[in-house]
Write an enzyme that holds these catalytic residues in place. Sequence first.
Site, PDB file in Angstrom:
ATOM      1  N   ASN A   1     -12.328  -0.995  -0.699  1.00  0.00           N
ATOM      2  CA  ASN A   1     -11.640  -1.502   0.485  1.00  0.00           C
ATOM      3  C   ASN A   1     -12.398  -1.123   1.753  1.00  0.00           C
ATOM      4  O   ASN A   1     -12.721   0.058   1.947  1.00  0.00           O
ATOM      5  CB  ASN A   1     -10.226  -0.909   0.556  1.00  0.00           C
ATOM      6  CG  ASN A   1      -9.505  -1.275   1.849  1.00  0.00           C
ATOM      7  OD1 ASN A   1      -9.049  -2.403   2.010  1.00  0.00           O
ATOM      8  ND2 ASN A   1      -9.410  -0.335   2.781  1.00  0.00           N
ATOM      9  N   GLU A   2     -12.720  -2.099   2.559  1.00  0.00           N
ATOM     10  CA  GLU A   2     -13.298  -1.886   3.899  1.00  0.00           C
ATOM     11  C   GLU A   2     -14.388  -0.813   3.892  1.00  0.00           C
ATOM     12  O   GLU A   2     -14.384   0.100   4.713  1.00  0.00           O
ATOM     13  CB  GLU A   2     -12.193  -1.539   4.902  1.00  0.00           C
ATOM     14  CG  GLU A   2     -11.215  -2.689   5.127  1.00  0.00           C
ATOM     15  CD  GLU A   2     -10.155  -2.411   6.185  1.00  0.00           C
ATOM     16  OE1 GLU A   2     -10.117  -1.284   6.718  1.00  0.00           O
ATOM     17  OE2 GLU A   2      -9.358  -3.328   6.469  1.00  0.00           O
TER      18      GLU A   2
ATOM     19  N   ASN B   1      -6.638   1.421   2.856  1.00  0.00           N
ATOM     20  CA  ASN B   1      -7.337   2.676   3.070  1.00  0.00           C
ATOM     21  C   ASN B   1      -6.934   3.730   2.047  1.00  0.00           C
ATOM     22  O   ASN B   1      -7.734   4.600   1.685  1.00  0.00           O
ATOM     23  CB  ASN B   1      -7.058   3.187   4.485  1.00  0.00           C
ATOM     24  CG  ASN B   1      -7.645   2.289   5.557  1.00  0.00           C
ATOM     25  OD1 ASN B   1      -8.423   1.385   5.266  1.00  0.00           O
ATOM     26  ND2 ASN B   1      -7.274   2.530   6.798  1.00  0.00           N
TER      27      ASN B   1
ATOM     28  N   GLU C   1      -6.253  -9.272   3.723  1.00  0.00           N
ATOM     29  CA  GLU C   1      -5.466  -8.589   4.751  1.00  0.00           C
ATOM     30  C   GLU C   1      -5.447  -9.471   5.989  1.00  0.00           C
ATOM     31  O   GLU C   1      -6.493  -9.750   6.564  1.00  0.00           O
ATOM     32  CB  GLU C   1      -6.034  -7.209   5.104  1.00  0.00           C
ATOM     33  CG  GLU C   1      -5.820  -6.140   4.043  1.00  0.00           C
ATOM     34  CD  GLU C   1      -6.157  -4.738   4.531  1.00  0.00           C
ATOM     35  OE1 GLU C   1      -5.939  -4.452   5.738  1.00  0.00           O
ATOM     36  OE2 GLU C   1      -6.629  -3.930   3.721  1.00  0.00           O
TER      37      GLU C   1
ATOM     38  N   TYR D   1      -6.685  -8.717  11.841  1.00  0.00           N
ATOM     39  CA  TYR D   1      -5.352  -8.600  12.431  1.00  0.00           C
ATOM     40  C   TYR D   1      -5.393  -9.110  13.862  1.00  0.00           C
ATOM     41  O   TYR D   1      -6.432  -9.098  14.522  1.00  0.00           O
ATOM     42  CB  TYR D   1      -4.880  -7.145  12.389  1.00  0.00           C
ATOM     43  CG  TYR D   1      -4.667  -6.624  10.984  1.00  0.00           C
ATOM     44  CD1 TYR D   1      -3.487  -6.874  10.309  1.00  0.00           C
ATOM     45  CD2 TYR D   1      -5.665  -5.901  10.337  1.00  0.00           C
ATOM     46  CE1 TYR D   1      -3.292  -6.412   9.014  1.00  0.00           C
ATOM     47  CE2 TYR D   1      -5.476  -5.435   9.043  1.00  0.00           C
ATOM     48  CZ  TYR D   1      -4.286  -5.694   8.385  1.00  0.00           C
ATOM     49  OH  TYR D   1      -4.100  -5.237   7.107  1.00  0.00           O
TER      50      TYR D   1
ATOM     51  N   GLU E   1       0.853  -1.186   0.000  1.00  0.00           N
ATOM     52  CA  GLU E   1       0.000   0.000   0.000  1.00  0.00           C
ATOM     53  C   GLU E   1       0.889   1.235   0.000  1.00  0.00           C
ATOM     54  O   GLU E   1       2.001   1.218   0.524  1.00  0.00           O
ATOM     55  CB  GLU E   1      -0.898  -0.010   1.251  1.00  0.00           C
ATOM     56  CG  GLU E   1      -1.860   1.161   1.332  1.00  0.00           C
ATOM     57  CD  GLU E   1      -2.867   1.026   2.473  1.00  0.00           C
ATOM     58  OE1 GLU E   1      -3.712   1.927   2.612  1.00  0.00           O
ATOM     59  OE2 GLU E   1      -2.806   0.025   3.207  1.00  0.00           O
TER      60      GLU E   1
ATOM     61  N   GLN F   1       1.713  -6.351   5.568  1.00  0.00           N
ATOM     62  CA  GLN F   1       2.047  -6.103   4.181  1.00  0.00           C
ATOM     63  C   GLN F   1       3.387  -6.751   3.864  1.00  0.00           C
ATOM     64  O   GLN F   1       3.790  -7.671   4.578  1.00  0.00           O
ATOM     65  CB  GLN F   1       2.013  -4.609   3.897  1.00  0.00           C
ATOM     66  CG  GLN F   1       0.598  -4.021   4.062  1.00  0.00           C
ATOM     67  CD  GLN F   1       0.501  -2.559   3.654  1.00  0.00           C
ATOM     68  OE1 GLN F   1       1.311  -1.994   2.944  1.00  0.00           O
ATOM     69  NE2 GLN F   1      -0.540  -1.909   4.150  1.00  0.00           N
TER      70      GLN F   1
END
Length: 505
Positions: free
Chosen positions: A173-174, A73, A293, A245, A28, A353
């Site tokens: 994304n999200e 993000n 992710e 996460y 990212e 990442q």
Amino acid sequence: MQKYAKMVIDKDFKIAEIDKRIYGSFIEHLGRAVYQGIYQPGHPTADENGFRKDVMELVEELNVPIVRYPGGNFVSSFVWEDSVGPVEQRPKRLELAWRSLETNEIGVNEFSKWTKAVGSEIMMAVNLGTRGVADACNLLEYCNHPSGTKYSDWRISHGVKDPLNIKTWCLGNEMDGPWQLGAKTPVEYGRLAAETAKAMKLIDPTIELVSCGSSNTQMPTFPQWEATTLEHTYDYVDYVSLHQYFGNPDNDTENFLAQSMEMDHFIKTVIATCDFVKAKKRGKKNINLSFDEWNVWFHANEADGDTMKNHPWQQAPALLEDHYTFEDALVVGLLLITMIKHSDRVRMACLAQLVNVIAPIMTETNGPAWKQTIYYPYLHASKYGRGVALQPVLSSSKHDTKDFKDVADVDSVAVWNPEKDEVTIFAVNRDLKDDITLTCDIGNFEGYELLEHIVLECDDLKAVNSAAAEAVTPKQSDETKVDGRTVTSNLHKASWNVIRLGRRA
């Protein structure tokens, strides 16, 4: 109570052929992932494009099949047109997601060049936060259409004659997250994603599309978000995304090592929700999962908050630079085992990442690149976890933790590679005090010999690697024996184990 672990594996106990993209990763435009990470002109190892060759070598060793880009993000305010064309003409922008300065020196074409150099492919994300259908279609036309149209000819004018042929695309994304620019309700996102997907597949019917799932299991709308959005997108998408996460802020190692059970529950819940929508629509296709992710993330949270709040608009500030411990590596190994067990439906995944930002690879700005502790289980899974995932018939002694009941002392899975005539057993001993013997009946793999037993262990659970020294590295073990169809392995306390069997040439 006597601690034990017993397992049976057999060629006929097949879960699925593992899609190699399960070992993907993520870059990212965040912190030092791109600038000073993969790209640093003037670095002693920089190639003619400014890419760090020392980083490229470590990525090539991992054999990363696909890399999600450019966010995250970041993508929800990404203006892709600013990232193409002559570099000197590209504008600098305020990057709102991470409150940084984006120079656009690296963009779509440069990143494509980098992924090809490391033998990988791109999973491209489109901005459905602050932009929409038209911009997603324009980007796809720019990347994949051969020539003769506005955006394909624009690409050619930028010196890129051949299409990039990006085959995997994330629809935002999200989008359920209040932190996300342009966050949507489930119905808003479902409608937008469906219309975007329809249009994109008219341009290139060969692409695969990923619909946004819940940002994590703690979202108040989980799993209704998946049920509602897939009502709209089911006919047009191929995957739904999962993000999660894990961390140990309470310094409770036993509980931390049990968190892979939360990942397992997350996967099962999303599968059930996808299948509910399939049944409701009388559908024939499965919606598969893209766990795009996942990682351990908690070490640098306080420092990151200070940087973004009190020192904004820096170019490539140090953000999300978690320095991983040995216990983090054990958790990463357990998460990999969990995804392999679900490889019939988890067809893609991205360790988030890849470089500097919650990453297995770290760099010094003008110095070396080096391997974090989590590099090794990721390397072993990517290297030896190709082939057919086998359903383990596993029994183990158990224990309870603060948040989890009946946690297996040993978690394990096996992967059979018919082409190489090898089988690999991945196993983690979660017990912090005792070694445990794993006894494995290898069924119709009789005649296989031990090729090697790799172990990652360290007496200090909080040990970290650095550019100066690696405190945590794998080594060879001589504590596995093969007798006919029985494999006996001594798994040291708190250890990651890779037991490779096969027929010697």
